[in-house]
Design a protein around this motif. Structure first.
Motif, PDB file in Angstrom:
ATOM      1  N   TYR A  61     -11.033 -14.212 -30.843  1.00 46.77           N
ATOM      2  CA  TYR A  61     -10.821 -12.787 -30.626  1.00 46.77           C
ATOM      3  C   TYR A  61     -10.596 -12.216 -32.018  1.00 46.77           C
ATOM      4  CZ  TYR A  61     -10.093 -14.232 -25.791  1.00 46.77           C
ATOM      5  OH  TYR A  61     -10.255 -14.774 -24.534  1.00 46.77           O
ATOM      6  N   ALA A  81      -8.712 -18.710 -30.035  1.00 48.28           N
ATOM      7  CA  ALA A  81      -7.994 -19.025 -28.788  1.00 48.28           C
ATOM      8  C   ALA A  81      -8.351 -20.400 -28.266  1.00 48.28           C
ATOM      9  CB  ALA A  81      -8.304 -17.968 -27.729  1.00 48.28           C
ATOM     10  N   GLY A  85      -0.979 -19.020 -22.427  1.00 50.52           N
ATOM     11  CA  GLY A  85      -1.530 -18.827 -23.766  1.00 50.52           C
ATOM     12  C   GLY A  85      -2.226 -20.044 -24.335  1.00 50.52           C
ATOM     13  N   LYS A 108      -6.676 -21.404 -21.215  1.00 50.25           N
ATOM     14  CA  LYS A 108      -7.396 -21.674 -19.959  1.00 50.25           C
ATOM     15  C   LYS A 108      -8.285 -20.498 -19.553  1.00 50.25           C
ATOM     16  CE  LYS A 108      -3.504 -22.208 -17.701  1.00 50.25           C
ATOM     17  NZ  LYS A 108      -2.558 -21.845 -18.779  1.00 50.25           N
ATOM     18  N   THR A 109      -7.696 -19.301 -19.504  1.00 52.77           N
ATOM     19  CA  THR A 109      -8.475 -18.130 -19.067  1.00 52.77           C
ATOM     20  C   THR A 109      -9.637 -17.864 -20.016  1.00 52.77           C
ATOM     21  OG1 THR A 109      -6.492 -17.180 -18.080  1.00 52.77           O
ATOM     22  CG2 THR A 109      -8.302 -15.671 -18.494  1.00 52.77           C
ATOM     23  N   GLU A 159      -5.123 -20.123 -12.303  1.00 55.54           N
ATOM     24  CA  GLU A 159      -3.696 -20.009 -11.952  1.00 55.54           C
ATOM     25  C   GLU A 159      -3.423 -19.376 -10.594  1.00 55.54           C
ATOM     26  OE1 GLU A 159      -0.558 -19.704 -14.458  1.00 55.54           O
ATOM     27  OE2 GLU A 159      -1.703 -19.756 -16.316  1.00 55.54           O
TER      28      GLU A 159
HETATM   29  P1  ATP Z   1      -2.297 -17.326 -19.401  1.00 55.34           P
HETATM   30  O1  ATP Z   1      -1.932 -18.189 -18.270  1.00 55.34           O
HETATM   31  O2  ATP Z   1      -1.125 -16.605 -19.975  1.00 55.34           O
HETATM   32  O3  ATP Z   1      -3.475 -16.428 -19.130  1.00 55.34           O
HETATM   33  P2  ATP Z   1      -4.093 -19.073 -20.779  1.00 55.34           P
HETATM   34  O4  ATP Z   1      -3.875 -20.529 -20.929  1.00 55.34           O
HETATM   35  O5  ATP Z   1      -5.066 -18.653 -19.729  1.00 55.34           O
HETATM   36  O6  ATP Z   1      -2.726 -18.349 -20.565  1.00 55.34           O
HETATM   37  P3  ATP Z   1      -5.521 -17.352 -22.587  1.00 55.34           P
HETATM   38  O7  ATP Z   1      -5.240 -16.164 -21.723  1.00 55.34           O
HETATM   39  O8  ATP Z   1      -6.899 -17.853 -22.657  1.00 55.34           O
HETATM   40  O9  ATP Z   1      -4.547 -18.558 -22.208  1.00 55.34           O
HETATM   41  O10 ATP Z   1      -5.007 -17.022 -24.072  1.00 55.34           O
HETATM   42  C1  ATP Z   1      -5.253 -17.885 -25.159  1.00 55.34           C
HETATM   43  C2  ATP Z   1      -4.891 -17.161 -26.451  1.00 55.34           C
HETATM   44  O11 ATP Z   1      -5.840 -16.113 -26.682  1.00 55.34           O
HETATM   45  C3  ATP Z   1      -3.532 -16.493 -26.426  1.00 55.34           C
HETATM   46  O12 ATP Z   1      -2.962 -16.636 -27.705  1.00 55.34           O
HETATM   47  C4  ATP Z   1      -3.841 -15.042 -26.113  1.00 55.34           C
HETATM   48  O13 ATP Z   1      -2.876 -14.187 -26.675  1.00 55.34           O
HETATM   49  C5  ATP Z   1      -5.180 -14.860 -26.805  1.00 55.34           C
HETATM   50  N1  ATP Z   1      -6.021 -13.845 -26.131  1.00 55.34           N
HETATM   51  C6  ATP Z   1      -6.442 -13.905 -24.853  1.00 55.34           C
HETATM   52  N2  ATP Z   1      -7.219 -12.840 -24.567  1.00 55.34           N
HETATM   53  C7  ATP Z   1      -7.279 -12.097 -25.699  1.00 55.34           C
HETATM   54  C8  ATP Z   1      -7.928 -10.872 -26.045  1.00 55.34           C
HETATM   55  N3  ATP Z   1      -8.686 -10.220 -25.181  1.00 55.34           N
HETATM   56  N4  ATP Z   1      -7.756 -10.418 -27.304  1.00 55.34           N
HETATM   57  C9  ATP Z   1      -7.006 -11.099 -28.206  1.00 55.34           C
HETATM   58  N5  ATP Z   1      -6.367 -12.251 -27.938  1.00 55.34           N
HETATM   59  C10 ATP Z   1      -6.500 -12.756 -26.705  1.00 55.34           C
END
Ligand code: ATP
Length: 249
Positions: free
Chosen positions: A31, A36, A57, A60-61, A178
């Motif tokens: 990003y 990420a 964070g 995963k997403t 999730e």
């Molecule tokens: P969660 O359960 O909180 O969604 P996650 O494991 O799914 O956590 P992600 O949402 O993929 O993790 O986030 C991974 C990293 O990327 C984190 O540091 C998050 O802040 C960052 N991130 C996610 N989406 C964006 C975005 N659109 N812009 C900037 N940074 C992002």
């Protein structure tokens, strides 16, 4: 899918011998300048239930969004033996990858049944009806709430509707991001029972992202652990507790 519910337990390790359906190789996601996901590689075989375990964070997403064509990535994603090119999210969904997002994205002013039928646009009317009935067997609470507006459902019921709506599209790969987020223990056990029935009855492959290890482990054939955007462990649920579970269990 579409027939009566029954119990047909899969044999342990059975699905890992199937052909790879989704292969991710050295995928990185940025990003802006922030990274990420870093060089993630993983494989999901036809019919497998694979869980990606990681805290908030961990990435995963972001990874799921890359698989679904919603964010750009570096590296290679191969779906059903074909290297991914520039397909749009809509093409990828039509090709059989359906993601159930953690935010659920239901249509609140529409009824439970209407939300389900919205996802059946590409099915014949007969197929849509039998699938709708099958989903009500999988999630009996939705049948009782069929005419209720989605926004009036409890959090757990909304989660079940979001999963049911994804299943209405007849995915080959269902990505669940999730599903347990914010749910009460009693709802977790209902969701868990639905996962068991799904695994036993449906010809489907599932990629589950979870920070709730207690939910992720029992349904998984294999587990990947993701930390700070990197896969740090891979193995069976049975080995997870001994080798990687500290701090997660
Ligand atoms: P969660 O359960 O909180 O969604 P996650 O494991 O799914 O956590 P992600 O949402 O993929 O993790 O986030 C991974 C990293 O990327 C984190 O540091 C998050 O802040 C960052 N991130 C996610 N989406 C964006 C975005 N659109 N812009 C900037 N940074 C992002």
């Amino acid at each position: 899918m579409g027939g009566a519910m029954g119990r047909h337990r899969r044999r342990e390790g059975e699905t890992a011998a199937h052909k790879p359906l989704l292969q991710i190789q050295d995928v990185s996601i940025f990003y802006g300048k922030a990274q990420a996901v870093e060089d993630v590689s993983l494989t999901v075989h036809e019919g497998e239930f694979v869980s990606i375990v990681g805290i908030n964070g961990a990435g995963k997403t972001s990874l799921f969004n890359a698989i679904s064509g919603l964010v750009p990535y570096r590296g290679q994603i191969t779906w059903d033996g074909r290297l991914r090119g520039r397909e749009t999210g809509a093409q990828i969904a039509r090709d059989g990858i359906v993601q159930c997002p953690e935010s659920r994205e239901l249509f609140g002013a529409m009824s439970v049944a209407e939300n389900l039928y919205l996802a059946a646009q590409h099915l014949s009317p007969g197929e849509a009806t039998s699938r709708h009935d099958w989903l009500y067997e999988l999630f009996p609470i939705l049948k009782a709430r069929g005419r209720q507006e989605a926004r009036t459902l409890s959090g757990g019921e909304q989660q079940m509707l979001a999963i049911a709506r994804s299943l209405m599209m007849k995915p080959r790969l269902l990505i669940l991001d999730e599903p347990t987020l914010g749910l009460a223990p009693v709802i977790l056990s209902q969701l868990s029972e639905a996962m068991t029935l799904l695994k036993e009855n449906a010809d489907i492959t599932v990629l589950l992202g979870e920070q709730n290890v207690t939910f992720a482990l029992p349904h998984a054939d294999r587990i990947y652990l993701i930390e700070h955007g990197r896969i740090t462990w891979e193995g069976t649920p049975a080995r997870f507790a001994a080798e990687a579970g500290t701090g997660y269990l």
